[in-house]
Design a protein around this motif. Structure first.
Motif, mmCIF file in Angstrom:
data_model
loop_
_atom_site.group_PDB
_atom_site.id
_atom_site.type_symbol
_atom_site.label_atom_id
_atom_site.label_comp_id
_atom_site.label_asym_id
_atom_site.label_seq_id
_atom_site.Cartn_x
_atom_site.Cartn_y
_atom_site.Cartn_z
ATOM 1 N N PHE A 187 -7.373 -5.830 2.442
ATOM 2 C CA PHE A 187 -7.609 -4.397 2.673
ATOM 3 C C PHE A 187 -8.999 -4.096 3.215
ATOM 4 N N GLY A 188 -9.882 -5.104 3.223
ATOM 5 C CA GLY A 188 -11.233 -4.890 3.717
ATOM 6 C C GLY A 188 -12.119 -4.112 2.768
ATOM 7 N N MET A 189 -11.757 -4.094 1.497
ATOM 8 C CA MET A 189 -12.549 -3.365 0.486
ATOM 9 C C MET A 189 -12.215 -3.912 -0.892
ATOM 10 N N GLY A 190 -13.069 -3.588 -1.880
ATOM 11 C CA GLY A 190 -12.826 -4.026 -3.249
ATOM 12 C C GLY A 190 -11.734 -3.211 -3.920
ATOM 13 N N PRO A 191 -11.308 -3.624 -5.107
ATOM 14 C CA PRO A 191 -10.199 -2.951 -5.790
ATOM 15 C C PRO A 191 -10.426 -1.463 -6.035
ATOM 16 N N THR A 192 -11.599 -1.066 -6.529
ATOM 17 C CA THR A 192 -11.815 0.339 -6.844
ATOM 18 C C THR A 192 -11.756 1.210 -5.598
ATOM 19 N N ASP A 193 -12.381 0.755 -4.518
ATOM 20 C CA ASP A 193 -12.316 1.519 -3.270
ATOM 21 C C ASP A 193 -10.875 1.580 -2.754
ATOM 22 N N TYR A 194 -10.149 0.485 -2.923
ATOM 23 C CA TYR A 194 -8.743 0.478 -2.510
ATOM 24 C C TYR A 194 -7.941 1.478 -3.337
ATOM 25 N N THR A 217 0.830 -1.201 0.000
ATOM 26 C CA THR A 217 0.000 0.000 0.000
ATOM 27 C C THR A 217 0.864 1.251 0.000
ATOM 28 N N GLU A 218 1.989 1.189 0.683
ATOM 29 C CA GLU A 218 2.880 2.349 0.733
ATOM 30 C C GLU A 218 3.458 2.668 -0.638
ATOM 31 N N LEU A 219 3.793 1.639 -1.420
ATOM 32 C CA LEU A 219 4.305 1.882 -2.767
ATOM 33 C C LEU A 219 3.208 2.467 -3.665
ATOM 34 N N MET A 220 1.984 2.013 -3.488
ATOM 35 C CA MET A 220 0.880 2.603 -4.249
ATOM 36 C C MET A 220 0.735 4.096 -3.911
ATOM 37 N N GLU A 270 -9.028 4.144 -4.793
ATOM 38 C CA GLU A 270 -9.389 5.501 -4.383
ATOM 39 C C GLU A 270 -8.715 5.873 -3.069
ATOM 40 N N SER A 271 -8.614 4.916 -2.165
ATOM 41 C CA SER A 271 -8.004 5.197 -0.857
ATOM 42 C C SER A 271 -6.507 5.465 -0.955
ATOM 43 N N THR A 272 -5.882 5.013 -2.039
ATOM 44 C CA THR A 272 -4.436 5.214 -2.203
ATOM 45 C C THR A 272 -4.107 6.327 -3.202
#
Length: 460
Positions: free
Chosen positions: A252-259, A217-220, A261-263
Motif C-alpha cells: 500500500f506504500g504506507m504503514g498500517p495506521t495510515d492505511y 482494500t475494497e472490503l475494508m 485511516e485511508s480506508t
C-alpha cells in the motif's frame, strides 16, 4: 428499579468498583435488583429490602466488575498446541489449511470450550472474531451465538471475513475465503438477524474484516461503510508484527495506521487487536480519533510479536482493553491470567516497574474492555443503574490469604477462584463450576471435534 424486582444481596466483601474515582470498600455491599445494580457502598445493605431471593456472605472475597474480553477466535479451541514455535505469518501458514476445514459442529463445540473456560475465570462479556467461513460449512455465526446464549454470558460477535487468498498474495487457501460481495452480504445479514442495540443487550454484532494481509482494500472500505450504515462497531487486527508493517509498506506504500485511516478505519466506533508495533504518530492518531485497542499480552509473547506500548497508549488517552486471543496462540484460554501477564510483560518494556500497577491492570480487564466494545455506560464498573455483571473472587484461600490488599492478590497472585459470577443479574458460575453447561460433556465434545478436524485436514 421496580419494587417487585427480585434482589440478590452481597455483604461483607471487599469491593473494587473501577468507577471513575476508583472507589473501593474494605467491607461493603452490593444490591442487585433484576438485571441492574441497585446500590453499592460501605457496610451492610440497606434494611427493609423486599423480594430478597438470595443473600451472599462475601467474607474473604473481593467483588469486581465482570471481566470483558475484547479479542478472541473461538474456533481455535480445537487446534490448540500446534505450531508452537512459529512467528505469526509462519503460524498462520501452518494452520490455515486445517482451519479451512471447520464446520458448524466444530465451531459450536469450540465456542462452548472457549466460553466455558473464560466464564469459569470471571469473564461476563465475551467476544469472538470469527473470519473463517469455508464453503458449505453451515451456519457458523449462528452456532457461536447459540453457544454464548446457552452459557449465559454477554456476547459480541465480530463477523469477520477474508477475500485475499493465496492467489492474490494473501495467506489463506483459495477455498477458505469469500468474495467481496458475498462477505458484505453475509455480514449485513448477520447484523440484521442478531444485533441487539438495547441497553441490556446480550448479543451484539460488529463488522470485522480479518486483517490487511487477508482482506482487499475494497472490503475494508465497504466494510466500514456498511458498519456505519447499520450503526454497529468495527474490528480488525492491526500492527501486530514487523512482517505486517513490511507487508503494508510493500503493498500500500504506507504503514498500517495510515492505511487504516485511508480506508475509514479510525474512529470511536473502531477497535484493533494487538497494536504491538505503534510509533508515536500512530498512538497520537488512535488517541485523536478514539480508536480502541485490544491488548493480548500472552498471544503477543507466544508468537514473539513484541511488547505493545500500553502505558504510552493509556497516557495518550487511547481506550485499551484485554484480549485472550485465539487459543491456538494462547492455549490457556483465560482472561483473568491476562491481568497478571499485561502487568508483568509491560514491565519488561521501556517504562519498567512504572509501566502498570495492579489497579490499572484490573481496569484494562473491566472498564477498559467495556470502552473498547462501546458499552462503558452499561458494564465495566460497579455503579448503581449499570447492568449486574459482577464477580466474587475468593481471596482467603491458600493462594491469596497472606496478601493484605485484595486487588494486588487477584492481579499479582495465582488465578483466584470464582465463588460467584453474575451476568445480567443471573448466576452463571458458582464455586468455580459452570451452571448452564456440563464441563465434562464439553471436554469430550471438544476433544472429539479436534480429532475429527485433524483427520479431515490430514485426508485433504
Amino acid at each position: 428499579m421496580a419494587p417487585s424486582a427480585d434482589r440478590i444481596v452481597i455483604e461483607n466483601a471487599a469491593i473494587a468498583t473501577v468507577d471513575a474515582q476508583d472507589t473501593e470498600y474494605a467491607s461493603g455491599h452490593v444490591v442487585v435488583a433484576g438485571n441492574r445494580i441497585e446500590s453499592i457502598g460501605a457496610g451492610k445493605a440497606p434494611e427493609g429490602l423486599e423480594n430478597v431471593v438470595r443473600r451472599v456472605d462475601g467474607t474473604g472475597h473481593l467483588v469486581t466488575p465482570g471481566l470483558v474480553n475484547t479479542h478472541h477466535h473461538f474456533y481455535q479451541w480445537i487446534t490448540r498446541g500446534l505450531a508452537t514455535d512459529h512467528n505469526l505469518f509462519n503460524w498462520l501458514t501452518a494452520l490455515y489449511p486445517t482451519w479451512a476445514r471447520i464446520d458448524e459442529q466444530m465451531t459450536y463445540a469450540a465456542a462452548q470450550g472457549s466460553l466455558g473456560m473464560m466464564a469459569r475465570g470471571g469473564v461476563t462479556t465475551a467476544m469472538d472474531h470469527h473470519y473463517v467461513f469455508p464453503r458449505g460449512s453451515g451456519d457458523l455465526s449462528g452456532s457461536i451465538i447459540r453457544a454464548a446464549s446457552e452459557m449465559g454470558v454477554r456476547f459480541t460477535l465480530a463477523r469477520g471475513s477474508m477475500d485475499r487468498s493465496e492467489k492474490d498474495g494473501g495467506l489463506p487457501p483459495d477455498f477458505a475465503v469469500e468474495t467481496l460481495e458475498g462477505a458484505l452480504a453475509a455480514t449485513e445479514e448477520t447484523v440484521k438477524k442478531h444485533h441487539d442495540a438495547s441497553f441490556d443487550a446480550m448479543t451484539q454484532v460488529a463488522v470485522a474484516p480479518c486483517s490487511p494481509f487477508s482482506v482487499s482494500t475494497e472490503l475494508m472500505k465497504q466494510g466500514a461503510e456498511l458498519a456505519r450504515r447499520l450503526g454497529v462497531r468495527l474490528h480488525t487486527h492491526g500492527s501486530e508484527t514487523v512482517e505486517e508493517e513490511k507487508f503494508c509498506h510493500e503493498l500500500f506504500g504506507m504503514g498500517p495506521t495510515d492505511y487504516f485511516e485511508s480506508t475509514g478505519w479510525l474512529g470511536e466506533d473502531v477497535w484493533m487487536a494487538h497494536c504491538v508495533h505503534m510509533n508515536d504518530s500512530d498512538i497520537a492518531a488512535f488517541a485523536r480519533t478514539g480508536t480502541g485497542v485490544a491488548h493480548c499480552p500472552s498471544s503477543n509473547a507466544r508468537l514473539a510479536a513484541g511488547i505493545a506500548r500500553v502505558p504510552d497508549m493509556l497516557k495518550a488517552g487511547v481506550p485499551v482493553g484485554l484480549g485472550v486471543d485465539g487459543t491456538a496462540s494462547n492455549e490457556s484460554g483465560e482472561l483473568h491470567t491476562e491481568l497478571r501477564n499485561a502487568l508483568l510483560i509491560n514491565r519488561l518494556g521501556a517504562h519498567k516497574e512504572a509501566a502498570l500497577n495492579a489497579r490499572q491492570a484490573l481496569r484494562l480487564g473491566t472498564y477498559g474492555g467495556a470502552q473498547v466494545l462501546g458499552r462503558a455506560t452499561q458494564i465495566g464498573s460497579l455503579e448503581a443503574g449499570k447492568l449486574a455483571d459482577l464477580v466474587l473472587w475468593k481471596t482467603d484461600g491458600i493462594g491469596h490469604a497472606s496478601i493484605a490488599d485484595p486487588v494486588t492478590a487477584i492481579v499479582f497472585g495465582a488465578a483466584a477462584p470464582v465463588t460467584l459470577s453474575l451476568v445480567n443479574g443471573r448466576p452463571v458460575v458458582e464455586n468455580g463450576r459452570l451452571l448452564h453447561a456440563d464441563e465434562d460433556v464439553i471436554a469430550r465434545s471438544t476433544r472429539e471435534q479436534a480429532q475429527r478436524l485433524a483427520r479431515i485436514a490430514a485426508e485433504s
